[in-house]
Write a protein that holds these residues in place. Structure first.
Motif, PDB file in Angstrom:
ATOM      1  N   ARG A  36       0.830  -1.200   0.000  1.00  0.00           N
ATOM      2  CA  ARG A  36       0.000   0.000   0.000  1.00  0.00           C
ATOM      3  C   ARG A  36       0.872   1.260   0.000  1.00  0.00           C
ATOM      4  O   ARG A  36       0.616   2.215  -0.739  1.00  0.00           O
ATOM      5  N   ALA A  39      -8.732  -7.069   4.331  1.00  0.00           N
ATOM      6  CA  ALA A  39      -9.788  -6.782   3.347  1.00  0.00           C
ATOM      7  C   ALA A  39      -9.957  -5.276   3.163  1.00  0.00           C
ATOM      8  O   ALA A  39     -10.141  -4.795   2.039  1.00  0.00           O
ATOM      9  N   ALA A  40      -9.878  -4.533   4.262  1.00  0.00           N
ATOM     10  CA  ALA A  40     -10.023  -3.079   4.175  1.00  0.00           C
ATOM     11  C   ALA A  40      -8.892  -2.445   3.387  1.00  0.00           C
ATOM     12  O   ALA A  40      -9.126  -1.549   2.576  1.00  0.00           O
ATOM     13  N   ILE A  94     -13.618   1.875   7.673  1.00  0.00           N
ATOM     14  CA  ILE A  94     -13.700   0.815   6.680  1.00  0.00           C
ATOM     15  C   ILE A  94     -13.066  -0.460   7.220  1.00  0.00           C
ATOM     16  O   ILE A  94     -13.613  -1.547   7.077  1.00  0.00           O
ATOM     17  N   SER A  95     -11.949  -0.326   7.900  1.00  0.00           N
ATOM     18  CA  SER A  95     -11.208  -1.502   8.326  1.00  0.00           C
ATOM     19  C   SER A  95     -11.856  -2.226   9.493  1.00  0.00           C
ATOM     20  O   SER A  95     -11.718  -3.419   9.619  1.00  0.00           O
ATOM     21  N   ALA A  99      -7.132  -3.869   1.070  1.00  0.00           N
ATOM     22  CA  ALA A  99      -7.339  -4.244  -0.340  1.00  0.00           C
ATOM     23  C   ALA A  99      -8.416  -3.385  -0.994  1.00  0.00           C
ATOM     24  O   ALA A  99      -8.346  -3.111  -2.193  1.00  0.00           O
ATOM     25  N   ALA A 100      -9.387  -2.938  -0.213  1.00  0.00           N
ATOM     26  CA  ALA A 100     -10.501  -2.157  -0.765  1.00  0.00           C
ATOM     27  C   ALA A 100     -10.243  -0.649  -0.762  1.00  0.00           C
ATOM     28  O   ALA A 100     -11.033   0.103  -1.335  1.00  0.00           O
ATOM     29  N   MET A 101      -9.161  -0.200  -0.154  1.00  0.00           N
ATOM     30  CA  MET A 101      -8.894   1.239  -0.057  1.00  0.00           C
ATOM     31  C   MET A 101      -8.556   1.830  -1.417  1.00  0.00           C
ATOM     32  O   MET A 101      -7.755   1.267  -2.154  1.00  0.00           O
TER      33      MET A 101
END
Length: 135
Positions: A57, A111-112, A128-129, A114-116
């Protein structure tokens, strides 16, 4: 947790990991949660995966570095509040509950991340996380 300790933990998570399963040096583990991460291979693997996700990230979105690191510090605080690991020897039930909690929190964080979105965002990333844990 004091600011120096938090900065140290973040640095450990961001530093390249050795061949150990977890993303930090277990010889330096001090808190009950750090010791459990080192003692439970499944959590150690998730910790190493999280370390890799953080590195990826930061590489992919260098302009978001400060925001992301602030979010990572907040996530560590929430992890420690969500998954309380008592000091001393744990009963089998306490150990199992702590490992389950940590696995859930780590998977939600992975997962959070990856979705950011990669661009600067105005929404708090920590919501989100941690959101999936409270549904």
């Amino acid at each position: 947790m004091n600011k120096h300790r938090m900065a140290f933990l973040i640095a450990l998570c961001l530093a390249p990991s050795s061949l150990a399963a977890q993303g930090f040096d277990c010889g330096k583990a001090q808190t009950p949660i750090e010791k459990l991460i080192c003692a439970a291979p499944e959590i150690g693997v998730l910790d190493k995966e999280l370390n890799a996700a953080v590195q990826a990230r930061l590489t992919a979105a260098p302009l978001d570095r400060e925001t992301f690191l602030a979010d990572a510090r907040q996530w560590l605080r929430l992890r420690n509040k969500t998954c309380v690991v008592p000091a001393g020897a744990l009963s089998a039930q306490q150990r199992s509950a702590a490992i389950t909690c940590l696995a859930d929190v780590y998977r939600a964080r992975l997962a959070a991340i990856a979705a950011m979105p990669l661009a600067n965002s105005t929404s708090p990333m920590v919501c989100i996380s941690m959101g999936p844990l409270f549904r």
